[in-house]
Design a protein around this motif. Structure first.
Motif, mmCIF file in Angstrom:
data_model
loop_
_atom_site.group_PDB
_atom_site.id
_atom_site.type_symbol
_atom_site.label_atom_id
_atom_site.label_comp_id
_atom_site.label_asym_id
_atom_site.label_seq_id
_atom_site.Cartn_x
_atom_site.Cartn_y
_atom_site.Cartn_z
ATOM 1 N N TRP A 39 -3.939 2.716 6.001
ATOM 2 C CA TRP A 39 -2.821 1.725 6.492
ATOM 3 C C TRP A 39 -3.157 1.367 7.513
ATOM 4 O O TRP A 39 -2.643 -0.059 7.888
ATOM 5 N N VAL A 40 -4.024 1.837 8.656
ATOM 6 C CA VAL A 40 -4.615 1.035 9.999
ATOM 7 C C VAL A 40 -5.139 -0.178 9.463
ATOM 8 O O VAL A 40 -5.081 -1.072 10.343
ATOM 9 N N LEU A 41 -5.977 -0.016 8.782
ATOM 10 C CA LEU A 41 -7.041 -0.961 8.168
ATOM 11 C C LEU A 41 -6.216 -2.128 7.501
ATOM 12 O O LEU A 41 -6.504 -3.288 7.940
ATOM 13 N N CYS A 42 -5.203 -1.718 7.000
ATOM 14 C CA CYS A 42 -4.369 -2.991 6.390
ATOM 15 C C CYS A 42 -3.548 -3.404 7.568
ATOM 16 O O CYS A 42 -3.368 -4.890 7.625
ATOM 17 N N VAL A 43 -3.018 -3.058 8.419
ATOM 18 C CA VAL A 43 -2.390 -3.527 9.564
ATOM 19 C C VAL A 43 -3.119 -4.303 10.344
ATOM 20 O O VAL A 43 -2.978 -5.490 10.865
ATOM 21 N N ASN A 56 -5.942 -5.775 9.446
ATOM 22 C CA ASN A 56 -6.211 -7.090 8.688
ATOM 23 C C ASN A 56 -5.194 -7.985 8.662
ATOM 24 O O ASN A 56 -5.406 -9.400 8.826
ATOM 25 N N LEU A 57 -3.871 -7.752 8.792
ATOM 26 C CA LEU A 57 -2.644 -8.513 8.831
ATOM 27 C C LEU A 57 -2.617 -9.217 10.112
ATOM 28 O O LEU A 57 -2.455 -10.484 10.160
ATOM 29 N N VAL A 58 -2.852 -8.437 11.153
ATOM 30 C CA VAL A 58 -2.696 -8.930 12.406
ATOM 31 C C VAL A 58 -3.967 -9.823 13.117
ATOM 32 O O VAL A 58 -3.765 -10.681 13.947
ATOM 33 N N ALA A 59 -5.207 -9.469 12.565
ATOM 34 C CA ALA A 59 -6.393 -10.223 12.870
ATOM 35 C C ALA A 59 -6.340 -11.722 12.819
ATOM 36 O O ALA A 59 -5.894 -12.124 11.727
ATOM 37 N N ASP A 60 -6.918 -12.559 13.816
ATOM 38 C CA ASP A 60 -7.356 -13.691 13.639
ATOM 39 C C ASP A 60 -8.732 -13.992 13.055
ATOM 40 O O ASP A 60 -9.396 -13.294 12.987
ATOM 41 N N PRO A 61 -8.697 -15.273 12.317
ATOM 42 C CA PRO A 61 -10.103 -15.299 11.847
ATOM 43 C C PRO A 61 -11.268 -15.592 12.713
ATOM 44 O O PRO A 61 -10.878 -16.253 14.132
ATOM 45 N N ALA A 62 -12.216 -15.003 12.536
ATOM 46 C CA ALA A 62 -13.295 -15.259 13.491
ATOM 47 C C ALA A 62 -14.310 -16.440 12.989
ATOM 48 O O ALA A 62 -14.541 -16.450 11.997
#
Length: 95
Positions: free
Chosen positions: A37-41, A43-49
């Motif tokens: 669940w934390v990894l999914c959140v 992934n949704l919040v992260a900006d592209p690097a």
């Protein structure tokens, strides 16, 4: 889906109190669900690097993985030798 899985697992907690191995499995699955669940959140919040990965980084990763495999092999081999060495010493003493 995650909540239904947790609900089903928590229904086993009453029986898990008397069975420690089941309790351990429930805890592991619960922690795994939380990590997913934390990894999914994240992934949704992260900006592209927009970054450059140096080609040498891959070789460094291969070297690290090779070192881990070599170290694990050494430890396992040593434990197997120690385990069978105990039986070899006993058989030599019996003769």
């Amino acid at each position: 889906m995650l909540n239904t899985l947790k609900t089903r697992l928590y229904s086993y907690i009453d029986s898990a109190v008397s069975n420690p191995s089941l309790c351990r499995i429930v805890k592991i699955v619960d922690i795994t669900c939380c990590v997913i669940w934390v990894l999914c959140v994240c992934n949704l919040v992260a900006d592209p690097a927009y970054a450059y990965v140096d080609p040498g980084s891959g070789l460094l990763l291969i070297q690290i993985l090779g070192s881990i495999v070599a170290g694990a092999t050494f430890l396992i081999r040593k434990r197997i030798r120690d385990f069978f060495g105990i039986f070899a010493k006993k058989s030599k003493l019996a003769k």
